[in-house]
Design an enzyme around this catalytic site. Structure first.
Site, PDB file in Angstrom:
ATOM      1  N   GLY A  93      -5.267  20.070  46.633  1.00 40.92           N
ATOM      2  CA  GLY A  93      -5.859  21.399  46.772  1.00 40.92           C
ATOM      3  C   GLY A  93      -7.230  21.424  46.140  1.00 40.92           C
ATOM      4  N   MET A 131     -10.253  22.996  43.402  1.00 43.96           N
ATOM      5  CA  MET A 131     -10.283  23.253  41.972  1.00 43.96           C
ATOM      6  C   MET A 131      -9.549  24.580  41.721  1.00 43.96           C
ATOM      7  SD  MET A 131     -12.939  21.114  40.553  1.00 43.96           S
ATOM      8  CE  MET A 131     -13.132  22.121  39.117  1.00 43.96           C
ATOM      9  N   SER A 157      -6.492  25.322  41.807  1.00 45.66           N
ATOM     10  CA  SER A 157      -5.378  25.646  42.699  1.00 45.66           C
ATOM     11  C   SER A 157      -4.033  25.383  42.026  1.00 45.66           C
ATOM     12  CB  SER A 157      -5.490  24.811  43.981  1.00 45.66           C
ATOM     13  OG  SER A 157      -5.436  23.426  43.670  1.00 45.66           O
ATOM     14  N   GLU A 215      -5.837  13.440  39.035  1.00 45.55           N
ATOM     15  CA  GLU A 215      -7.239  13.267  39.447  1.00 45.55           C
ATOM     16  C   GLU A 215      -7.381  12.027  40.342  1.00 45.55           C
ATOM     17  OE1 GLU A 215      -9.374  15.557  38.938  1.00 45.55           O
ATOM     18  OE2 GLU A 215      -8.862  16.572  37.067  1.00 45.55           O
ATOM     19  N   GLN A 232      -8.400  11.567  43.203  1.00 43.88           N
ATOM     20  CA  GLN A 232      -9.623  11.444  44.031  1.00 43.88           C
ATOM     21  C   GLN A 232     -10.672  10.555  43.380  1.00 43.88           C
ATOM     22  OE1 GLN A 232      -8.854  14.266  42.367  1.00 43.88           O
ATOM     23  NE2 GLN A 232     -10.629  14.737  41.115  1.00 43.88           N
TER      24      GLN A 232
END
Ligand code: ZN
Length: 206
Positions: free
Chosen positions: A20, A22, A24, A93, A95
Site C-alpha cells: 500500500g 505511505m 496505509s 520495507e 521495496q
C-alpha cells in the site's frame, strides 16, 4: 482482515504480501501477523533493509510507535543465511531491497517457511517499486491496504511527495509525504505541469 491459513501441514510454506501507500498501515499489519505467530510460539525472525534507519537500528517501528525487534540486512541474500531454524520470516520495507528478494522469498517458502512481506507498492511517481511487482505476482496471499486521502477523505493509494527532491528513496516522514487518492494525486500533477508550462510560455514571450 487476513486470517492465517490452516498450517497443520508444516512442510508447506507460502508467501504473503502486504502492500500500500505511505500511512496505509502496512507495517502495523505486518507486526500484527508476526505477533500472532510469536504468541503461538513459532520461531519468528524479522528483517529490514539496512538503509531504513529512520527511528531505530534494530527494530521495525511503524508510524504509531508500535515496534518489534528486527535485523537490518544489506542484501536480500543475507536473509537466507540468517533464517535457518526459523518458521516465520517477516520482511519490512521490501521495496528497498534488490530484485534478489524475489528468489529469496521463493526459496524460503519452498523450504517450508511462512514469509510475510510488507512494502510500498508504488514510489512517489506512481511507478511500481523495486521487487514489489514480482513479489505480488508470486505470493499466495496479497493484501492491499489503503490510507485516507489527506485532501478529500477518499481511499488513498498514492504517496504524494511534498518535498521537492527527485531521488527515488527519500525515507518517509509525515512532513515529506501525504496519502492521496487517484483524483487528488493526478489533479496536483496537472496543476504543477500547467504552472510550469505557464512559466515557460511567459519566458518565451519575454
Ligand atoms: Zn482525494
Amino acid at each position: 482482515m487476513f486470517i492465517e491459513v490452516n498450517s497443520a501441514n508444516r512442510k508447506a510454506g507460502w508467501i504473503e504480501v502486504v502492500c500500500g501507500s505511505m500511512f496505509s498501515g502496512k507495517t502495523e499489519e505486518l507486526i500484527r501477523r508476526l505477533r500472532r505467530a510469536q504468541i503461538a510460539n513459532q520461531q519468528v525472525e524479522i528483517f529490514k533493509p539496512a538503509l531504513d534507519t529512520r527511528y531505530s537500528q534494530d527494530a521495525i517501528v511503524s508510524h504509531n510507535q508500535n515496534s518489534i525487534r528486527s535485523t537490518p540486512v544489506t542484501s536480500a541474500r543475507q536473509i537466507l543465511m540468517l533464517a535457518s531454524g526459523v518458521e516465520v520470516v517477516g520482511i519490512d520495507e521490501a521495496q528497498f531491497f534488490d530484485e534478489g528478494l524475489v528468489e529469496v522469498a521463493r526459496e524460503l517458502a519452498n523450504r517450508g517457511l511462512r514469509v510475510i512481506i510488507a512494502g510500498l507498492d508504488m514510489d512517489y511517481r506512481g511507478v511500481p517499486f523495486g521487487p514489489m511487482p514480482a513479489l505480488l505476482a508470486t505470493a499466495e496471499f496479497v493484501t492491499k491496504v489503503h490510507a485516507i486521502c489527506q485532501r478529500c477523505g477518499s481511499l488513498a493509494n498514492y504517496s504524494y511527495r511534498l518535498a521537492e527532491q527527485d531521488q527515488r528513496i527519500l525515507l518517509g516522514e509525515k512532513s515529506d509525504y501525504e496519502p492521496r487518492c487517484r483524483r487528488c494525486y493526478h489533479l496536483e500533477a496537472v496543476e504543477v505541469k500547467q504552472k510550469n508550462e505557464g512559466v515557460e510560455v511567459k519566458q518565451k514571450n519575454e
